[in-house]
Every structure is written in C-alpha cells, then in structure tokens.
Design an enzyme around this catalytic site. Structure first.
Site, PDB file in Angstrom:
ATOM      1  N   SER A   1      40.622  52.930 -58.464  1.00 45.97           N
ATOM      2  CA  SER A   1      41.482  53.321 -57.348  1.00 45.97           C
ATOM      3  C   SER A   1      42.929  53.552 -57.767  1.00 45.97           C
ATOM      4  O   SER A   1      43.622  54.390 -57.179  1.00 45.97           O
ATOM      5  CB  SER A   1      41.411  52.277 -56.225  1.00 45.97           C
ATOM      6  OG  SER A   1      41.654  50.984 -56.737  1.00 45.97           O
TER       7      SER A   1
ATOM      8  N   HIS B   1      47.127  50.053 -57.025  1.00 47.09           N
ATOM      9  CA  HIS B   1      47.314  51.258 -56.210  1.00 47.09           C
ATOM     10  C   HIS B   1      48.747  51.757 -56.306  1.00 47.09           C
ATOM     11  O   HIS B   1      48.997  52.945 -56.527  1.00 47.09           O
ATOM     12  CB  HIS B   1      46.980  50.973 -54.741  1.00 47.09           C
ATOM     13  CG  HIS B   1      45.555  50.634 -54.505  1.00 47.09           C
ATOM     14  ND1 HIS B   1      45.071  50.204 -53.282  1.00 47.09           N
ATOM     15  CD2 HIS B   1      44.473  50.670 -55.323  1.00 47.09           C
ATOM     16  CE1 HIS B   1      43.784  49.982 -53.354  1.00 47.09           C
ATOM     17  NE2 HIS B   1      43.394  50.254 -54.586  1.00 47.09           N
TER      18      HIS B   1
END
Length: 283
Positions: free
Chosen positions: A204, A261
């Site tokens: 991610s 992230h």
C-alpha cells in the site's frame, strides 16, 4: 500525448477506440470546439494508428468476429505483459509469496520482515536495522512490501499496482517504474519502522506513491497521457486520513500501516514533481 487528427464532432468512435486498445495503442479522444481530437501516447505507433484510422474512415470493420479473436487472446495477454514487465513481476512476486506463506508460514514471514524476529523467554524479540543491513540482509529494506496477510489486503493492493503501474511503465518506461518501486517501497518501509513497528507488510505504501506520481503528472503535464479520476484521488486520500483516526480502530481498521502510506505518498509527490518538471522544462 501527441495530437494526430481532428475527427468530426458527430462521429461514433467506439469501434475505433476498441481497435486501438486491442492493438495496445495508447490514445485519448478529447472534445474540442470544432470536433473530436485524437491523441497518441507513443509517436512510434503512429503508422499503425493511421492504418487503423484509414480503415475506419473507409467503413471497414475493425473488430474481428469473437470466434476469430479467441485463439489470439493468450497471445495478446502475453504481449501486454511484455510491455509492463516490472508491474507484472510485482504482481507475480506478491502472489507467489502469499501462496508460499500458506506452506511455510511464519518461517517465511520472519525472513521478509524489515528486521529478523525471534522468540526469547516466551516473548518476541526484534533485530536492529543497522546490524541487519551490516550483516548483508539488504533485501529486508524492500521485502515487507511483498508481504500480505489476507486475500482482501492482497487483492486491494495489487489491483491499484496494476492500474497505476501500467500507466507509468507504458508512458515512462520500465526503468522508471523499477526505480519508483524501490524508492517508494524502501521509503514506506523505513517510515513505518521509524515509528517502532516491525511486524508490518503490504504494497500500500507503493500504491500511494504511484497514485501521487500519476496524479501530479496528469495535473502538471495534461498532455503526458497520465490519467486518474479526481474522485479516486479524493477516496484514496480520504481513506488514508480515516485510518489515522480513532474511529478506524473502533470499526476494525486500526491495524493499518499509516506511516507507510504517508511515506509512500511523499515519495510519489517528489518523483511526480521531478518528472513533470523535466517534461515542462524540455518543452
């Protein structure tokens, strides 16, 4: 993107677009004041595009019969993979590692975490990053990106890797895509490790880097061929902010690598700004 030809405003271009995508010709058709403007992403494909365009203008069928297309399906699929080898390899490696975890379990997981993990006195103990790297285990800088701990985690990440990665690799080349993978993967992993977290994984952080890179390229250099729906950007950023709140934990989304992230997003903003600035400078 490079302009090719102005098509009539009333022309139905659906069959033409299908044929262009089937031949892996990156393009876009925009509505202009005096018609529909056809653009091409790679000027090297201009000859093939014009040949299809001439057939379409003569009214010749461009879409083969479904039965005739079927034997070429696998060939076309393999040809498309060859155009984006780094993106395809990222997906394949993630899938293989996910399958192997089912066989080797924790033994494989602790081989790929950012530092070694062991058990001492009934408790988990973690290695030191500098000592780990000094011992030659440099793969651990990147390997957590290929670790996924569930089907939804895996599918969600690989779906976006495929969506954004193909654009970057097709428009900027495999070398740029590989560089982005390494820099974003390492940057996201180090950002997460810096918070004191060791047992984490997933692509991610790389996904957010690719998102930011594609978004900046599309915004700063609209003719570059990059595209990302604005609502998708809003959703992805909104999701990142949501998982940082206490509310996320209360509904079962508390164990998220938020720092990874954010680290990936910052890497993508830097690379997107750098490459878009180079394009603007070379105009």
């Amino acid at each position: 993107m490079h302009p090719v030809m102005l098509l009539p405003d009333h022309a139905d271009t659906n069959e033409l677009r299908q044929a262009l995508w089937r031949h892996r010709i990156g393009h876009r058709i925009t509505d202009e004041a005096d018609g529909q403007l056809l653009w091409i992403a790679d000027p090297r494909q201009l000859g093939e595009l014009k040949a299809l365009l001439e057939r379409w203008q003569r009214g010749e069928p461009l879409v083969l019969h479904q039965a005739a297309q079927r034997p070429r399906t696998m060939t076309n699929f393999l040809a498309s993979l060859k155009q984006v080898p780094v993106t395809a390899l990222m997906v394949v490696i993630s899938l293989v590692i996910f399958a192997l975890i089912g066989v080797f379990g924790d033994q494989l997981i602790v081989t790929l975490t950012i530092v070694p993990i062991g058990i001492s006195g009934g408790e988990l103990v973690f290695g030191d990053l500098s000592q780990t790297l000094a011992s030659g285990q440099v793969w651990r800088f990147l390997s957590p990106a290929f670790l996924h701990f569930g089907w939804m985690h895996l599918i969600f990440n690989l779906m976006w890797v495929w969506y954004f990665g193909r654009q970057i690799e097709a428009l900027q080349g495999s070398r740029t895509m590989l560089l982005l993978l390494i820099v974003a993967g390492v940057g996201a992993n180090v950002a997460q490790y810096a918070t004191g977290t060791v047992l984490f994984g997933g692509m991610s952080g790389v996904v957010y880097a690719l998102l930011a890179h594609v978004w900046l390229m599309s915004r700063r250099v609209p003719q570059s061929g990059f595209f990302v729906p604005q609502m998708l950007v809003v959703f992805m950023l909104g999701w990142m902010v949501f998982t940082m709140t206490d509310m996320a934990g209360s509904v079962g989304f508390g164990n998220v690598a938020n720092e990874a992230h954010l680290g990936g997003l910052l890497v993508g903003l830097v690379t997107g700004w750098y490459y878009s600035s180079r394009r603007l400078k070379n105009r």
